[in-house]
Design an enzyme around this catalytic site. Structure first.
Site, PDB file in Angstrom:
ATOM      1  N   CYS A   1      36.885  42.216  40.150  1.00 44.26           N
ATOM      2  CA  CYS A   1      36.042  42.643  41.270  1.00 44.26           C
ATOM      3  C   CYS A   1      36.894  43.256  42.397  1.00 44.26           C
ATOM      4  O   CYS A   1      37.462  44.318  42.206  1.00 44.26           O
ATOM      5  CB  CYS A   1      35.198  41.460  41.738  1.00 44.26           C
ATOM      6  SG  CYS A   1      33.806  41.989  42.702  1.00 44.26           S
TER       7      CYS A   1
ATOM      8  N   GLU B   1      34.282  34.889  34.863  1.00 45.28           N
ATOM      9  CA  GLU B   1      34.321  33.430  35.044  1.00 45.28           C
ATOM     10  C   GLU B   1      32.932  32.824  35.204  1.00 45.28           C
ATOM     11  O   GLU B   1      32.757  31.612  35.071  1.00 45.28           O
ATOM     12  CB  GLU B   1      35.191  33.065  36.260  1.00 45.28           C
ATOM     13  CG  GLU B   1      34.649  33.460  37.634  1.00 45.28           C
ATOM     14  CD  GLU B   1      34.894  34.918  38.018  1.00 45.28           C
ATOM     15  OE1 GLU B   1      35.237  35.728  37.137  1.00 45.28           O
ATOM     16  OE2 GLU B   1      34.714  35.257  39.206  1.00 45.28           O
TER      17      GLU B   1
ATOM     18  N   HIS C   1      32.315  39.660  36.863  1.00 43.24           N
ATOM     19  CA  HIS C   1      32.943  38.335  36.977  1.00 43.24           C
ATOM     20  C   HIS C   1      32.938  37.615  35.628  1.00 43.24           C
ATOM     21  O   HIS C   1      31.922  37.030  35.249  1.00 43.24           O
ATOM     22  CB  HIS C   1      32.189  37.488  38.010  1.00 43.24           C
ATOM     23  CG  HIS C   1      32.453  37.923  39.411  1.00 43.24           C
ATOM     24  ND1 HIS C   1      33.523  37.461  40.139  1.00 43.24           N
ATOM     25  CD2 HIS C   1      31.808  38.817  40.194  1.00 43.24           C
ATOM     26  CE1 HIS C   1      33.528  38.037  41.332  1.00 43.24           C
ATOM     27  NE2 HIS C   1      32.498  38.872  41.385  1.00 43.24           N
TER      28      HIS C   1
END
Ligand code: XMP
Length: 524
Positions: free
Chosen positions: A94, A184, A182
Protein backbone atom coordinates in the site's frame (compact mmCIF):
# COMPACT_ATOMS: atom_id res chain seq x y z
CA UNK A 1 5.98 5.48 43.74
CA UNK A 2 9.66 4.95 43.26
CA UNK A 3 11.15 4.81 39.78
CA UNK A 4 11.33 1.62 37.72
CA UNK A 5 14.17 -0.76 38.32
CA UNK A 6 17.07 -1.09 35.91
CA UNK A 7 15.96 -2.72 32.72
CA UNK A 8 18.42 -5.38 31.74
CA UNK A 9 16.16 -6.82 29.17
CA UNK A 10 16.90 -10.21 27.91
CA UNK A 11 15.42 -11.92 24.90
CA UNK A 12 14.76 -8.43 23.55
CA UNK A 13 16.23 -8.99 20.09
CA UNK A 14 16.58 -12.36 18.49
CA UNK A 15 20.01 -13.00 17.09
CA UNK A 16 21.25 -15.93 15.00
CA UNK A 17 17.81 -16.50 13.58
CA UNK A 18 16.48 -15.60 10.17
CA UNK A 19 14.02 -12.76 10.37
CA UNK A 20 11.93 -10.36 8.36
CA UNK A 21 12.03 -6.69 9.21
CA UNK A 22 8.77 -4.75 8.97
CA UNK A 23 9.11 -0.98 8.73
CA UNK A 24 6.02 0.63 10.16
CA UNK A 25 4.53 3.75 8.61
CA UNK A 26 1.61 3.80 11.04
CA UNK A 27 -0.93 1.56 9.33
CA UNK A 28 -3.62 -0.05 11.47
CA UNK A 29 -2.66 -3.35 9.79
CA UNK A 30 1.07 -3.43 10.58
CA UNK A 31 0.73 -5.88 13.46
CA UNK A 32 -1.41 -8.07 11.26
CA UNK A 33 1.41 -8.32 8.69
CA UNK A 34 3.70 -9.48 11.49
CA UNK A 35 1.21 -12.07 12.67
CA UNK A 36 0.75 -13.47 9.17
CA UNK A 37 4.51 -13.76 8.68
CA UNK A 38 4.83 -15.50 12.03
CA UNK A 39 2.00 -17.85 11.10
CA UNK A 40 4.36 -18.92 8.32
CA UNK A 41 6.82 -19.81 11.09
CA UNK A 42 9.13 -16.98 10.17
CA UNK A 43 10.19 -14.63 12.93
CA UNK A 44 9.67 -10.92 12.23
CA UNK A 45 10.04 -7.63 14.04
CA UNK A 46 8.26 -4.31 13.63
CA UNK A 47 10.36 -1.16 13.77
CA UNK A 48 9.32 2.45 13.15
CA UNK A 49 10.24 3.65 9.62
CA UNK A 50 12.67 6.23 10.97
CA UNK A 51 14.49 3.90 13.36
CA UNK A 52 15.86 1.26 11.01
CA UNK A 53 17.90 -1.21 13.06
CA UNK A 54 21.30 -2.56 12.04
CA UNK A 55 20.84 -4.62 8.88
CA UNK A 56 22.70 -7.76 9.89
CA UNK A 57 22.83 -11.00 7.97
CA UNK A 58 19.86 -12.44 9.91
CA UNK A 59 17.50 -10.06 8.14
CA UNK A 60 16.35 -11.93 5.06
CA UNK A 61 13.93 -9.34 3.75
CA UNK A 62 12.05 -6.14 4.51
CA UNK A 63 8.36 -5.24 4.29
CA UNK A 64 7.20 -1.62 4.16
CA UNK A 65 3.78 -1.21 5.77
CA UNK A 66 0.84 0.93 4.78
CA UNK A 67 0.22 4.34 6.30
CA UNK A 68 -2.52 6.87 6.96
CA UNK A 69 -0.16 9.41 5.32
CA UNK A 70 -0.01 10.23 1.61
CA UNK A 71 3.28 10.20 -0.35
CA UNK A 72 2.05 13.50 -1.78
CA UNK A 73 2.15 15.20 1.64
CA UNK A 74 5.04 17.65 2.04
CA UNK A 75 6.02 15.92 5.27
CA UNK A 76 5.39 12.37 4.01
CA UNK A 77 7.51 9.74 5.75
CA UNK A 78 10.48 9.13 3.43
CA UNK A 79 13.14 7.03 5.12
CA UNK A 80 16.54 6.47 3.55
CA UNK A 81 16.19 3.02 1.98
CA UNK A 82 19.57 3.08 0.23
CA UNK A 83 20.92 0.22 2.35
CA UNK A 84 17.83 -1.88 1.67
CA UNK A 85 16.39 -1.28 -1.80
CA UNK A 86 18.22 -3.33 -4.41
CA UNK A 87 20.38 -4.93 -1.73
CA UNK A 88 17.90 -7.33 -0.16
CA UNK A 89 14.34 -8.54 -0.85
CA UNK A 90 11.87 -5.73 -0.32
CA UNK A 91 8.05 -5.70 -0.44
CA UNK A 92 6.09 -2.46 -0.24
CA UNK A 93 2.47 -2.78 0.87
CA UNK A 94 0.00 0.00 0.00
CA UNK A 95 1.80 3.19 1.13
CA UNK A 96 5.04 1.17 0.94
CA UNK A 97 4.31 0.37 -2.71
CA UNK A 98 3.42 3.98 -3.49
CA UNK A 99 6.59 5.18 -1.79
CA UNK A 100 8.75 2.83 -3.86
CA UNK A 101 6.92 3.97 -7.00
CA UNK A 102 7.59 7.64 -6.25
CA UNK A 103 11.23 6.99 -5.30
CA UNK A 104 11.78 5.45 -8.75
CA UNK A 105 10.20 8.41 -10.56
CA UNK A 106 6.62 7.13 -10.83
CA UNK A 107 3.50 9.12 -10.05
CA UNK A 108 0.95 8.79 -7.31
CA UNK A 109 -2.27 10.78 -7.37
CA UNK A 110 -5.41 10.99 -5.36
CA UNK A 111 -7.71 8.16 -6.49
CA UNK A 112 -10.90 9.40 -8.23
CA UNK A 113 -12.77 7.74 -5.38
CA UNK A 114 -11.25 6.11 -2.33
CA UNK A 115 -10.39 2.50 -3.23
CA UNK A 116 -11.78 0.60 -0.29
CA UNK A 117 -12.99 -2.93 0.11
CA UNK A 118 -12.91 -6.08 -1.99
CA UNK A 119 -11.54 -6.10 -5.54
CA UNK A 120 -10.64 -8.89 -7.97
CA UNK A 121 -6.95 -9.09 -8.83
CA UNK A 122 -5.95 -10.50 -12.21
CA UNK A 123 -2.47 -11.96 -12.19
CA UNK A 124 -0.70 -10.49 -15.21
CA UNK A 125 2.64 -12.28 -14.74
CA UNK A 126 1.95 -15.74 -13.25
CA UNK A 127 5.64 -16.67 -13.64
CA UNK A 128 6.73 -13.85 -11.32
CA UNK A 129 8.17 -15.23 -8.03
CA UNK A 130 5.61 -13.25 -5.99
CA UNK A 131 2.71 -14.63 -8.01
CA UNK A 132 3.62 -18.32 -8.21
CA UNK A 133 0.47 -20.40 -7.65
CA UNK A 134 -1.69 -17.36 -6.95
CA UNK A 135 -5.07 -18.04 -8.59
CA UNK A 136 -6.37 -15.53 -11.09
CA UNK A 137 -8.60 -13.72 -10.55
CA UNK A 138 -8.38 -13.64 -6.76
CA UNK A 139 -10.11 -11.43 -4.23
CA UNK A 140 -7.93 -8.79 -2.54
CA UNK A 141 -8.61 -6.07 0.03
CA UNK A 142 -7.97 -2.45 -0.95
CA UNK A 143 -7.77 0.48 1.42
CA UNK A 144 -6.21 3.59 -0.03
CA UNK A 145 -7.04 7.14 -1.00
CA UNK A 146 -4.06 7.52 -3.36
CA UNK A 147 -3.23 5.41 -6.38
CA UNK A 148 -0.19 4.85 -8.57
CA UNK A 149 -0.92 6.43 -11.96
CA UNK A 150 2.39 5.86 -13.71
CA UNK A 151 5.38 3.63 -13.17
CA UNK A 152 8.93 3.96 -14.47
CA UNK A 153 10.13 1.71 -17.35
CA UNK A 154 11.94 -0.63 -15.02
CA UNK A 155 8.79 -1.44 -13.01
CA UNK A 156 6.83 -4.36 -14.43
CA UNK A 157 3.13 -4.68 -13.61
CA UNK A 158 2.39 -8.21 -12.40
CA UNK A 159 -1.21 -7.82 -11.18
CA UNK A 160 -4.14 -5.49 -11.90
CA UNK A 161 -7.69 -4.92 -10.76
CA UNK A 162 -10.45 -3.23 -12.73
CA UNK A 163 -9.70 0.17 -11.20
CA UNK A 164 -6.05 -0.23 -10.27
CA UNK A 165 -3.72 -1.12 -13.12
CA UNK A 166 -0.56 -1.13 -10.99
CA UNK A 167 -2.06 -3.23 -8.20
CA UNK A 168 1.17 -5.27 -8.04
CA UNK A 169 4.56 -4.62 -9.63
CA UNK A 170 8.12 -5.95 -9.66
CA UNK A 171 11.19 -3.80 -10.26
CA UNK A 172 13.17 -5.56 -12.98
CA UNK A 173 16.60 -6.91 -11.99
CA UNK A 174 15.90 -6.15 -8.36
CA UNK A 175 14.28 -8.13 -5.61
CA UNK A 176 11.80 -5.32 -5.03
CA UNK A 177 8.01 -5.63 -5.23
CA UNK A 178 5.07 -3.38 -4.51
CA UNK A 179 1.42 -4.27 -3.92
CA UNK A 180 -1.30 -1.70 -3.38
CA UNK A 181 -3.67 -4.15 -1.69
CA UNK A 182 -3.37 -5.66 1.80
CA UNK A 183 -2.28 -9.33 1.75
CA UNK A 184 -2.40 -9.49 5.55
CA UNK A 185 -6.15 -8.89 5.73
CA UNK A 186 -8.36 -11.97 5.84
CA UNK A 187 -10.42 -10.77 2.85
CA UNK A 188 -7.35 -11.06 0.60
CA UNK A 189 -8.03 -14.70 -0.08
CA UNK A 190 -4.57 -15.65 -1.38
CA UNK A 191 -2.81 -13.05 0.80
CA UNK A 192 -1.04 -15.58 2.95
CA UNK A 193 0.16 -17.52 -0.10
CA UNK A 194 1.54 -14.32 -1.54
CA UNK A 195 3.38 -13.55 1.71
CA UNK A 196 4.64 -17.15 1.68
CA UNK A 197 6.03 -16.60 -1.83
CA UNK A 198 7.85 -13.55 -0.49
CA UNK A 199 9.27 -14.98 2.74
CA UNK A 200 10.06 -18.50 1.50
CA UNK A 201 10.58 -18.18 -2.25
CA UNK A 202 12.10 -14.72 -2.48
CA UNK A 203 13.75 -14.18 0.93
CA UNK A 204 14.74 -17.84 1.28
CA UNK A 205 13.47 -18.24 4.84
CA UNK A 206 13.18 -21.82 6.02
CA UNK A 207 10.18 -21.37 8.35
CA UNK A 208 11.62 -22.84 11.51
CA UNK A 209 10.14 -20.33 13.99
CA UNK A 210 7.64 -22.32 16.03
CA UNK A 211 6.48 -22.54 19.65
CA UNK A 212 8.88 -25.44 20.21
CA UNK A 213 11.85 -23.60 18.74
CA UNK A 214 10.88 -20.52 20.75
CA UNK A 215 10.76 -22.54 23.96
CA UNK A 216 14.10 -24.16 23.22
CA UNK A 217 15.95 -20.92 22.45
CA UNK A 218 14.28 -18.95 25.23
CA UNK A 219 14.97 -21.56 27.88
CA UNK A 220 18.62 -21.73 26.79
CA UNK A 221 18.91 -17.95 26.84
CA UNK A 222 17.22 -17.64 30.23
CA UNK A 223 19.60 -20.23 31.69
CA UNK A 224 22.63 -18.38 30.37
CA UNK A 225 21.53 -14.93 31.50
CA UNK A 226 20.16 -15.82 34.89
CA UNK A 227 22.78 -18.35 35.89
CA UNK A 228 22.32 -19.14 39.56
CA UNK A 229 20.40 -15.95 40.40
CA UNK A 230 17.01 -15.86 42.02
CA UNK A 231 13.98 -14.48 40.13
CA UNK A 232 10.66 -13.14 41.44
CA UNK A 233 7.49 -13.12 39.38
CA UNK A 234 4.02 -11.78 40.17
CA UNK A 235 1.36 -14.24 39.05
CA UNK A 236 -2.10 -12.93 38.27
CA UNK A 237 -3.92 -16.09 37.26
CA UNK A 238 -3.91 -14.82 33.67
CA UNK A 239 -2.36 -16.39 30.60
CA UNK A 240 0.71 -14.19 30.19
CA UNK A 241 2.14 -14.35 33.69
CA UNK A 242 1.41 -18.09 33.88
CA UNK A 243 3.17 -18.91 30.60
CA UNK A 244 6.12 -16.66 31.58
CA UNK A 245 6.35 -18.54 34.88
CA UNK A 246 6.32 -21.93 33.15
CA UNK A 247 9.11 -20.91 30.77
CA UNK A 248 11.23 -19.69 33.67
CA UNK A 249 10.41 -22.81 35.63
CA UNK A 250 11.67 -24.89 32.73
CA UNK A 251 14.87 -22.87 32.62
CA UNK A 252 15.73 -22.33 36.29
CA UNK A 253 13.29 -24.45 38.32
CA UNK A 254 13.20 -23.51 41.97
CA UNK A 255 15.33 -20.40 41.54
CA UNK A 256 12.01 -18.85 40.52
CA UNK A 257 9.69 -17.67 43.29
CA UNK A 258 6.19 -16.66 42.21
CA UNK A 259 3.97 -14.41 44.29
CA UNK A 260 0.20 -14.59 43.87
CA UNK A 261 -1.73 -11.94 45.78
CA UNK A 262 -5.37 -12.31 46.75
CA UNK A 263 -6.76 -8.78 46.68
CA UNK A 264 -10.19 -10.03 47.73
CA UNK A 265 -11.52 -8.97 44.35
CA UNK A 266 -10.92 -12.18 42.44
CA UNK A 267 -13.64 -14.49 41.15
CA UNK A 268 -15.32 -17.04 43.42
CA UNK A 269 -12.80 -19.65 44.70
CA UNK A 270 -10.25 -18.29 42.24
CA UNK A 271 -7.46 -17.73 44.73
CA UNK A 272 -7.42 -21.31 46.01
CA UNK A 273 -8.19 -22.96 42.66
CA UNK A 274 -5.51 -21.05 40.79
CA UNK A 275 -2.99 -21.51 43.59
CA UNK A 276 -3.60 -25.26 43.51
CA UNK A 277 -3.24 -25.42 39.76
CA UNK A 278 0.04 -23.45 39.93
CA UNK A 279 1.36 -25.84 42.52
CA UNK A 280 0.23 -28.73 40.33
CA UNK A 281 2.31 -27.25 37.52
CA UNK A 282 5.37 -27.54 39.73
CA UNK A 283 5.72 -23.81 40.36
CA UNK A 284 7.26 -22.47 43.52
CA UNK A 285 4.40 -20.13 44.54
CA UNK A 286 3.73 -18.04 47.60
CA UNK A 287 0.05 -17.19 47.98
CA UNK A 288 -0.64 -14.05 49.99
CA UNK A 289 -4.17 -13.39 51.16
CA UNK A 290 -4.34 -9.62 51.61
CA UNK A 291 -8.12 -9.26 51.15
CA UNK A 292 -8.63 -7.48 54.48
CA UNK A 293 -6.09 -4.78 53.64
CA UNK A 294 -7.79 -4.07 50.30
CA UNK A 295 -11.30 -4.02 51.84
CA UNK A 296 -10.16 -1.67 54.60
CA UNK A 297 -8.48 0.73 52.23
CA UNK A 298 -11.49 0.73 49.87
CA UNK A 299 -13.97 1.61 52.63
CA UNK A 300 -16.08 4.61 51.69
CA UNK A 301 -14.40 5.06 48.28
CA UNK A 302 -16.78 5.39 45.33
CA UNK A 303 -14.77 7.09 42.58
CA UNK A 304 -13.57 4.47 40.02
CA UNK A 305 -10.16 6.03 39.42
CA UNK A 306 -9.61 6.39 43.16
CA UNK A 307 -10.48 2.71 43.59
CA UNK A 308 -8.02 1.75 40.83
CA UNK A 309 -5.28 3.80 42.49
CA UNK A 310 -5.85 2.22 45.89
CA UNK A 311 -5.96 -1.30 44.48
CA UNK A 312 -2.76 -0.67 42.47
CA UNK A 313 -0.97 0.90 45.43
CA UNK A 314 -2.00 -1.87 47.83
CA UNK A 315 -0.86 -4.50 45.34
CA UNK A 316 2.57 -2.92 45.12
CA UNK A 317 2.84 -2.72 48.91
CA UNK A 318 1.85 -6.35 49.42
CA UNK A 319 4.01 -7.58 46.56
CA UNK A 320 7.03 -5.62 47.79
CA UNK A 321 6.69 -6.82 51.35
CA UNK A 322 6.79 -10.42 50.07
CA UNK A 323 9.52 -9.73 47.52
CA UNK A 324 11.77 -8.20 50.16
CA UNK A 325 11.67 -11.46 52.10
CA UNK A 326 13.39 -13.15 49.16
CA UNK A 327 16.80 -11.92 50.10
CA UNK A 328 19.05 -12.75 47.17
CA UNK A 329 16.61 -11.92 44.35
CA UNK A 330 18.30 -10.34 41.33
CA UNK A 331 15.57 -10.37 38.71
CA UNK A 332 11.93 -9.42 38.41
CA UNK A 333 10.12 -11.40 35.70
CA UNK A 334 7.07 -10.05 33.92
CA UNK A 335 4.55 -11.32 31.41
CA UNK A 336 4.94 -8.36 29.04
CA UNK A 337 3.97 -9.32 25.48
CA UNK A 338 4.89 -7.90 22.05
CA UNK A 339 1.96 -5.47 21.56
CA UNK A 340 3.04 -3.82 24.85
CA UNK A 341 6.54 -3.12 23.56
CA UNK A 342 6.11 -2.29 19.89
CA UNK A 343 6.74 1.37 19.53
CA UNK A 344 3.58 2.78 18.07
CA UNK A 345 4.29 4.75 14.98
CA UNK A 346 2.75 8.12 14.41
CA UNK A 347 3.55 9.45 10.94
CA UNK A 348 4.63 12.69 12.55
CA UNK A 349 7.39 10.66 14.23
CA UNK A 350 7.05 7.50 16.24
CA UNK A 351 6.30 7.84 19.89
CA UNK A 352 6.88 5.18 22.48
CA UNK A 353 3.76 3.90 24.16
CA UNK A 354 5.20 1.26 26.39
CA UNK A 355 2.67 0.30 29.00
CA UNK A 356 3.98 0.11 32.52
CA UNK A 357 2.81 -2.92 34.40
CA UNK A 358 1.34 -2.14 37.75
CA UNK A 359 3.87 -4.25 39.58
CA UNK A 360 6.94 -2.54 38.09
CA UNK A 361 6.37 1.11 38.83
CA UNK A 362 6.60 0.81 42.55
CA UNK A 363 9.37 -1.65 43.22
CA UNK A 364 11.76 -0.41 45.85
CA UNK A 365 14.96 0.96 44.36
CA UNK A 366 17.10 -0.72 46.98
CA UNK A 367 16.15 -4.12 45.62
CA UNK A 368 18.11 -3.40 42.41
CA UNK A 369 16.16 -5.86 40.36
CA UNK A 370 16.73 -6.28 36.66
CA UNK A 371 13.78 -7.04 34.43
CA UNK A 372 13.32 -10.27 32.54
CA UNK A 373 10.45 -10.53 30.07
CA UNK A 374 10.48 -13.93 28.36
CA UNK A 375 7.36 -13.23 26.28
CA UNK A 376 8.20 -9.77 25.01
CA UNK A 377 8.53 -11.05 21.44
CA UNK A 378 5.19 -12.83 21.29
CA UNK A 379 1.68 -11.94 20.28
CA UNK A 380 -1.14 -13.16 22.54
CA UNK A 381 -2.08 -16.08 20.31
CA UNK A 382 1.58 -17.13 20.22
CA UNK A 383 1.72 -17.02 24.03
CA UNK A 384 -1.17 -19.50 24.04
CA UNK A 385 0.61 -21.72 21.49
CA UNK A 386 3.76 -21.70 23.62
CA UNK A 387 1.68 -22.59 26.69
CA UNK A 388 0.05 -25.43 24.77
CA UNK A 389 3.42 -26.72 23.63
CA UNK A 390 4.41 -26.86 27.32
CA UNK A 391 1.27 -28.94 28.02
CA UNK A 392 -0.36 -26.27 30.13
CA UNK A 393 -4.01 -26.67 31.09
CA UNK A 394 -6.19 -25.52 28.14
CA UNK A 395 -8.65 -24.06 30.65
CA UNK A 396 -5.96 -21.76 32.00
CA UNK A 397 -4.72 -20.85 28.49
CA UNK A 398 -8.23 -20.06 27.27
CA UNK A 399 -9.21 -17.82 30.18
CA UNK A 400 -10.99 -14.58 29.41
CA UNK A 401 -9.09 -11.38 30.20
CA UNK A 402 -9.77 -10.11 33.70
CA UNK A 403 -8.93 -6.57 34.83
CA UNK A 404 -6.17 -6.03 37.42
CA UNK A 405 -8.58 -4.24 39.82
CA UNK A 406 -10.88 -7.26 39.46
CA UNK A 407 -14.39 -7.11 40.86
CA UNK A 408 -13.45 -3.76 42.43
CA UNK A 409 -14.41 -2.02 39.18
CA UNK A 410 -17.44 -4.26 38.62
CA UNK A 411 -19.06 -3.18 41.88
CA UNK A 412 -20.32 0.28 41.05
CA UNK A 413 -19.81 2.58 43.99
CA UNK A 414 -18.36 1.48 47.32
CA UNK A 415 -16.81 -1.98 47.57
CA UNK A 416 -17.74 -4.05 50.61
CA UNK A 417 -17.02 -7.72 51.42
CA UNK A 418 -20.78 -8.47 51.25
CA UNK A 419 -21.09 -6.92 47.78
CA UNK A 420 -18.05 -8.92 46.66
CA UNK A 421 -19.77 -12.09 47.88
CA UNK A 422 -22.99 -11.28 45.99
CA UNK A 423 -21.10 -10.46 42.80
CA UNK A 424 -18.88 -13.55 43.06
CA UNK A 425 -21.97 -15.76 43.29
CA UNK A 426 -23.72 -14.15 40.33
CA UNK A 427 -20.52 -14.11 38.24
CA UNK A 428 -19.86 -17.76 39.04
CA UNK A 429 -23.30 -18.77 37.76
CA UNK A 430 -22.90 -16.76 34.55
CA UNK A 431 -19.39 -18.05 33.78
CA UNK A 432 -20.21 -21.67 34.69
CA UNK A 433 -23.29 -21.56 32.50
CA UNK A 434 -21.27 -20.17 29.59
CA UNK A 435 -18.90 -23.11 29.98
CA UNK A 436 -21.71 -25.66 30.29
CA UNK A 437 -23.45 -24.28 27.19
CA UNK A 438 -20.18 -24.42 25.19
CA UNK A 439 -20.30 -20.65 24.76
CA UNK A 440 -17.28 -19.67 26.88
CA UNK A 441 -14.73 -19.95 24.09
CA UNK A 442 -16.92 -18.03 21.66
CA UNK A 443 -16.92 -15.04 24.00
CA UNK A 444 -13.83 -12.85 24.33
CA UNK A 445 -14.67 -11.57 27.80
CA UNK A 446 -17.63 -11.96 30.13
CA UNK A 447 -18.51 -10.81 33.60
CA UNK A 448 -21.22 -9.42 35.81
CA UNK A 449 -21.60 -5.88 37.15
CA UNK A 450 -23.25 -5.16 40.48
CA UNK A 451 -25.25 -1.98 40.11
CA UNK A 452 -25.89 0.56 42.86
CA UNK A 453 -29.59 0.23 42.12
CA UNK A 454 -32.28 -1.40 44.19
CA UNK A 455 -35.62 -2.25 42.73
CA UNK A 456 -38.87 -3.82 43.81
CA UNK A 457 -39.58 -7.49 43.23
CA UNK A 458 -41.79 -10.29 44.55
CA UNK A 459 -40.54 -13.57 45.89
CA UNK A 460 -43.32 -15.94 46.96
CA UNK A 461 -45.73 -13.69 48.83
CA UNK A 462 -43.00 -11.29 49.89
CA UNK A 463 -42.17 -7.94 48.40
CA UNK A 464 -38.40 -7.56 47.91
CA UNK A 465 -36.27 -4.48 47.43
CA UNK A 466 -32.89 -5.72 46.29
CA UNK A 467 -29.93 -5.38 43.94
CA UNK A 468 -29.74 -5.46 40.18
CA UNK A 469 -26.87 -7.09 38.26
CA UNK A 470 -25.93 -6.61 34.62
CA UNK A 471 -24.46 -9.42 32.55
CA UNK A 472 -21.81 -8.41 30.02
CA UNK A 473 -20.38 -10.62 27.25
CA UNK A 474 -18.36 -9.21 24.37
CA UNK A 475 -16.39 -10.26 21.33
CA UNK A 476 -13.23 -8.36 20.52
CA UNK A 477 -9.71 -8.91 19.27
CA UNK A 478 -7.76 -6.62 21.55
CA UNK A 479 -10.28 -4.94 23.84
CA UNK A 480 -9.94 -1.64 21.97
CA UNK A 481 -13.28 -2.13 20.27
CA UNK A 482 -15.90 -4.70 21.19
CA UNK A 483 -19.38 -5.82 20.35
CA UNK A 484 -21.95 -7.42 22.63
CA UNK A 485 -22.54 -11.09 22.03
CA UNK A 486 -25.97 -12.21 20.87
CA UNK A 487 -26.34 -14.87 23.55
CA UNK A 488 -29.36 -17.14 23.02
CA UNK A 489 -32.56 -16.01 24.79
CA UNK A 490 -32.95 -19.41 26.45
CA UNK A 491 -29.47 -19.20 27.88
CA UNK A 492 -30.13 -15.69 29.22
CA UNK A 493 -33.48 -16.76 30.66
CA UNK A 494 -31.98 -19.73 32.50
CA UNK A 495 -29.04 -17.75 33.81
CA UNK A 496 -31.26 -14.93 35.01
CA UNK A 497 -33.56 -17.39 36.82
CA UNK A 498 -30.67 -19.17 38.42
CA UNK A 499 -29.06 -15.95 39.65
CA UNK A 500 -32.32 -14.58 41.10
CA UNK A 501 -33.17 -17.90 42.74
CA UNK A 502 -29.77 -18.66 44.18
CA UNK A 503 -28.03 -15.38 44.89
CA UNK A 504 -29.39 -13.85 48.00
CA UNK A 505 -29.54 -10.07 47.51
CA UNK A 506 -30.30 -10.00 43.76
CA UNK A 507 -33.84 -9.73 42.40
CA UNK A 508 -33.23 -8.36 38.90
CA UNK A 509 -30.87 -9.27 36.03
CA UNK A 510 -30.32 -7.20 32.88
CA UNK A 511 -28.17 -7.86 29.79
CA UNK A 512 -25.84 -5.15 28.51
CA UNK A 513 -26.33 -4.61 24.75
CA UNK A 514 -23.87 -1.76 24.28
CA UNK A 515 -20.90 -1.93 21.95
CA UNK A 516 -17.53 -0.25 22.45
CA UNK A 517 -17.30 2.52 21.42
CA UNK A 518 -19.28 4.40 22.60
CA UNK A 519 -19.63 2.26 25.76
CA UNK A 520 -16.65 0.50 27.37
CA UNK A 521 -16.37 -3.16 28.37
CA UNK A 522 -16.18 -2.50 32.11
CA UNK A 523 -18.78 -0.21 33.64
CA UNK A 524 -16.22 1.76 35.65
P1 XMP B 1 -12.67 -1.05 28.86
O1 XMP B 1 -13.56 -1.05 30.05
O2 XMP B 1 -11.72 0.12 28.84
O3 XMP B 1 -11.77 -2.36 28.99
O4 XMP B 1 -13.42 -1.17 27.57
C1 XMP B 1 -10.90 -2.84 27.99
C2 XMP B 1 -10.16 -4.03 28.54
O5 XMP B 1 -9.30 -3.60 29.61
C3 XMP B 1 -9.65 -4.22 30.83
N1 XMP B 1 -9.50 -3.21 31.88
C4 XMP B 1 -8.50 -3.17 32.76
N2 XMP B 1 -7.45 -4.00 32.94
N3 XMP B 1 -6.71 -2.65 34.75
C5 XMP B 1 -6.56 -3.74 33.95
O6 XMP B 1 -5.60 -4.50 34.14
C6 XMP B 1 -7.74 -1.79 34.64
O7 XMP B 1 -7.85 -0.81 35.40
C7 XMP B 1 -8.68 -2.07 33.60
N4 XMP B 1 -9.80 -1.44 33.17
C8 XMP B 1 -10.30 -2.16 32.13
C9 XMP B 1 -11.06 -4.71 30.64
O8 XMP B 1 -11.36 -5.80 31.50
C10 XMP B 1 -11.06 -5.07 29.16
O9 XMP B 1 -10.48 -6.35 28.95
Amino acid sequence: MSPSPRRHQITQEVTDMEKILILDFGSQYTQLIARRVRELNVYCEIHPFNKIPALDADIKGVILSGSPASVRDVDAPMPDLSQIKGKMPLLGVCYGAQLLAVLGGGEVESAPSREYGRAMLTVVAPEDPLMINIPSPTQVWMSHGDTITSLPESYKIIGSTENVKAAAYHIKNEKTWGIQFHPEVYHSVAGKDLLANFVYGICGCSGTWSPDSFIETTVKELKEKIGNDRVILGLSGGVDSSVAAMLLNKAIGNQLTCIFVNNGLLRKNEFNDVLDSYKGMGLNVIGVDASEKFYNDLKGVTDPEQKRKIIGRDFVEVFNAEAKKIKDAKWLAQGTIYPDVIESCSVKGPSATIKSHHNVGGLPKEMHLSIVEPLRLLFKDEVRRVGKAMDMDPKLLGRHPFPGPGLGIRILGEVTPEKVRVLQEADNIFISNLRKAGLYDQVWQAGVMLLPVQSVGVMGDERTYENCVALRAVISTDGMTADWVHLPYDFLAETSNEIINKVHGVNRVVYDISSKPPATIEWE
